[in-house]
Scaffold this motif. Sequence first.
Motif, PDB file in Angstrom:
ATOM      1  N   MET A  59       0.806  -1.078  -0.191  1.00  0.00           N
ATOM      2  CA  MET A  59       0.069   0.126   0.021  1.00  0.00           C
ATOM      3  C   MET A  59       0.935   1.225  -0.054  1.00  0.00           C
ATOM      4  O   MET A  59       1.572   1.325   0.941  1.00  0.00           O
ATOM      5  CB  MET A  59      -0.915  -0.015   1.286  1.00  0.00           C
ATOM      6  CG  MET A  59      -1.798   1.197   1.416  1.00  0.00           C
ATOM      7  SD  MET A  59      -2.976   1.330   2.907  1.00  0.00           S
ATOM      8  CE  MET A  59      -1.892   1.383   4.229  1.00  0.00           C
ATOM      9  N   GLU A  60       0.826   2.091  -0.968  1.00  0.00           N
ATOM     10  CA  GLU A  60       1.370   3.324  -1.193  1.00  0.00           C
ATOM     11  C   GLU A  60       0.462   4.452  -0.178  1.00  0.00           C
ATOM     12  O   GLU A  60      -0.624   4.401  -0.683  1.00  0.00           O
ATOM     13  CB  GLU A  60       1.697   3.594  -2.505  1.00  0.00           C
ATOM     14  CG  GLU A  60       3.028   2.664  -2.939  1.00  0.00           C
ATOM     15  CD  GLU A  60       3.208   3.284  -4.281  1.00  0.00           C
ATOM     16  OE1 GLU A  60       3.337   4.701  -4.545  1.00  0.00           O
ATOM     17  OE2 GLU A  60       3.705   2.316  -4.982  1.00  0.00           O
ATOM     18  N   LEU A  61       1.188   5.562   0.443  1.00  0.00           N
ATOM     19  CA  LEU A  61       0.226   6.481   0.838  1.00  0.00           C
ATOM     20  C   LEU A  61       0.159   7.444   0.139  1.00  0.00           C
ATOM     21  O   LEU A  61       1.038   8.068  -0.679  1.00  0.00           O
ATOM     22  CB  LEU A  61       1.240   6.983   1.968  1.00  0.00           C
ATOM     23  CG  LEU A  61       1.495   5.980   3.109  1.00  0.00           C
ATOM     24  CD1 LEU A  61       2.314   6.765   4.201  1.00  0.00           C
ATOM     25  CD2 LEU A  61       0.113   5.616   3.746  1.00  0.00           C
ATOM     26  N   GLU A  80       5.319  -2.845   4.905  1.00  0.00           N
ATOM     27  CA  GLU A  80       4.769  -3.660   6.019  1.00  0.00           C
ATOM     28  C   GLU A  80       4.392  -2.765   7.219  1.00  0.00           C
ATOM     29  O   GLU A  80       3.615  -3.132   7.980  1.00  0.00           O
ATOM     30  CB  GLU A  80       5.997  -4.713   6.309  1.00  0.00           C
ATOM     31  CG  GLU A  80       6.245  -5.891   5.214  1.00  0.00           C
ATOM     32  CD  GLU A  80       7.189  -5.056   4.177  1.00  0.00           C
ATOM     33  OE1 GLU A  80       7.855  -4.163   4.321  1.00  0.00           O
ATOM     34  OE2 GLU A  80       7.213  -5.748   2.886  1.00  0.00           O
ATOM     35  N   LYS A  81       5.201  -1.920   7.600  1.00  0.00           N
ATOM     36  CA  LYS A  81       5.034  -1.114   8.908  1.00  0.00           C
ATOM     37  C   LYS A  81       3.706  -0.238   8.777  1.00  0.00           C
ATOM     38  O   LYS A  81       2.938  -0.369   9.335  1.00  0.00           O
ATOM     39  CB  LYS A  81       6.216  -0.132   9.046  1.00  0.00           C
ATOM     40  CG  LYS A  81       7.474  -0.772   9.960  1.00  0.00           C
ATOM     41  CD  LYS A  81       6.972  -0.921  11.448  1.00  0.00           C
ATOM     42  CE  LYS A  81       8.027  -1.425  12.031  1.00  0.00           C
ATOM     43  NZ  LYS A  81       7.560  -2.223  13.222  1.00  0.00           N
ATOM     44  N   ILE A  82       3.454   0.294   7.433  1.00  0.00           N
ATOM     45  CA  ILE A  82       2.369   0.901   7.325  1.00  0.00           C
ATOM     46  C   ILE A  82       1.058  -0.005   7.337  1.00  0.00           C
ATOM     47  O   ILE A  82       0.001   0.510   7.999  1.00  0.00           O
ATOM     48  CB  ILE A  82       2.256   1.595   5.937  1.00  0.00           C
ATOM     49  CG1 ILE A  82       3.389   2.411   5.551  1.00  0.00           C
ATOM     50  CG2 ILE A  82       1.040   2.123   5.299  1.00  0.00           C
ATOM     51  CD1 ILE A  82       3.699   2.903   4.095  1.00  0.00           C
ATOM     52  N   MET A  83       1.101  -1.233   6.905  1.00  0.00           N
ATOM     53  CA  MET A  83       0.124  -2.220   6.906  1.00  0.00           C
ATOM     54  C   MET A  83      -0.162  -2.538   8.174  1.00  0.00           C
ATOM     55  O   MET A  83      -1.383  -3.015   8.455  1.00  0.00           O
ATOM     56  CB  MET A  83       0.316  -3.202   6.051  1.00  0.00           C
ATOM     57  CG  MET A  83       0.150  -2.872   4.253  1.00  0.00           C
ATOM     58  SD  MET A  83       0.269  -4.031   3.172  1.00  0.00           S
ATOM     59  CE  MET A  83      -1.075  -4.944   3.218  1.00  0.00           C
ATOM     60  N   GLU A  84       0.935  -2.637   9.021  1.00  0.00           N
ATOM     61  CA  GLU A  84       0.501  -3.063  10.432  1.00  0.00           C
ATOM     62  C   GLU A  84      -0.117  -2.008  11.293  1.00  0.00           C
ATOM     63  O   GLU A  84      -0.938  -2.615  12.018  1.00  0.00           O
ATOM     64  CB  GLU A  84       1.977  -3.378  11.080  1.00  0.00           C
ATOM     65  CG  GLU A  84       2.085  -3.758  12.421  1.00  0.00           C
ATOM     66  CD  GLU A  84       3.442  -3.852  13.211  1.00  0.00           C
ATOM     67  OE1 GLU A  84       3.345  -4.100  14.367  1.00  0.00           O
ATOM     68  OE2 GLU A  84       4.525  -3.787  12.476  1.00  0.00           O
ATOM     69  N   TYR A  85      -0.072  -0.843  10.936  1.00  0.00           N
ATOM     70  CA  TYR A  85      -0.679   0.333  11.602  1.00  0.00           C
ATOM     71  C   TYR A  85      -1.858   0.821  11.083  1.00  0.00           C
ATOM     72  O   TYR A  85      -2.790   1.388  11.521  1.00  0.00           O
ATOM     73  CB  TYR A  85       0.210   1.360  12.083  1.00  0.00           C
ATOM     74  CG  TYR A  85       1.164   0.777  12.954  1.00  0.00           C
ATOM     75  CD1 TYR A  85       0.948   0.574  14.352  1.00  0.00           C
ATOM     76  CD2 TYR A  85       2.593   0.189  12.580  1.00  0.00           C
ATOM     77  CE1 TYR A  85       2.170   0.223  15.231  1.00  0.00           C
ATOM     78  CE2 TYR A  85       3.389  -0.127  13.343  1.00  0.00           C
ATOM     79  CZ  TYR A  85       3.188  -0.263  14.748  1.00  0.00           C
ATOM     80  OH  TYR A  85       4.065  -0.736  15.715  1.00  0.00           O
ATOM     81  N   PHE A  86      -2.053   0.755   9.803  1.00  0.00           N
ATOM     82  CA  PHE A  86      -3.086   1.480   8.883  1.00  0.00           C
ATOM     83  C   PHE A  86      -3.788   0.719   7.879  1.00  0.00           C
ATOM     84  O   PHE A  86      -3.073  -0.215   7.329  1.00  0.00           O
ATOM     85  CB  PHE A  86      -2.422   2.858   8.189  1.00  0.00           C
ATOM     86  CG  PHE A  86      -1.831   3.715   9.369  1.00  0.00           C
ATOM     87  CD1 PHE A  86      -2.658   4.519   9.884  1.00  0.00           C
ATOM     88  CD2 PHE A  86      -0.533   3.572   9.652  1.00  0.00           C
ATOM     89  CE1 PHE A  86      -2.198   5.852  10.749  1.00  0.00           C
ATOM     90  CE2 PHE A  86       0.071   4.682  10.499  1.00  0.00           C
ATOM     91  CZ  PHE A  86      -0.803   5.646  10.997  1.00  0.00           C
ATOM     92  N   THR A  87      -4.753   1.363   7.479  1.00  0.00           N
ATOM     93  CA  THR A  87      -5.740   0.693   6.460  1.00  0.00           C
ATOM     94  C   THR A  87      -6.402   1.650   5.582  1.00  0.00           C
ATOM     95  O   THR A  87      -6.515   2.853   6.467  1.00  0.00           O
ATOM     96  CB  THR A  87      -6.763  -0.233   6.931  1.00  0.00           C
ATOM     97  OG1 THR A  87      -7.257  -0.949   5.538  1.00  0.00           O
ATOM     98  CG2 THR A  87      -8.037   0.147   7.666  1.00  0.00           C
ATOM     99  N   GLU A  88      -6.607   1.929   4.356  1.00  0.00           N
ATOM    100  CA  GLU A  88      -6.991   2.978   3.685  1.00  0.00           C
ATOM    101  C   GLU A  88      -8.587   3.231   4.221  1.00  0.00           C
ATOM    102  O   GLU A  88      -9.481   2.269   4.144  1.00  0.00           O
ATOM    103  CB  GLU A  88      -6.997   2.808   2.170  1.00  0.00           C
ATOM    104  CG  GLU A  88      -7.328   3.996   1.557  1.00  0.00           C
ATOM    105  CD  GLU A  88      -7.271   3.740  -0.108  1.00  0.00           C
ATOM    106  OE1 GLU A  88      -8.071   4.397  -0.867  1.00  0.00           O
ATOM    107  OE2 GLU A  88      -6.264   3.238  -0.495  1.00  0.00           O
TER     108      GLU A  88
END
Length: 77
Positions: free
Chosen positions: A1-3, A53-61
């Motif tokens: 997932m890209e921000l 991986e870090k983004i997906m551990e803490y966030f979802t769109e």
Amino acid sequence: MELEVGKLYLCIKDVVMNIGGIRYHRGRCYKCEVTGCITNEDGDATHHWGSVEKIMEYFTEAQKHRSKTIKSIIGDG
């Protein structure tokens, strides 16, 4: 997932910094104002995330869950 700039991201797990303090709270939505970053509780729009991986551990769109309640996404915790 890209921000992506302009999108909202739902925090699914509190983000506690190494220096202490929670910068993102579970159940809250945060905006991406700078590519690859999510603005945190301190208003820092340039908080960069090192890996997908870090983004997906803490966030979802957030947009993906428009019809769901936050409780159904993050659980009772």
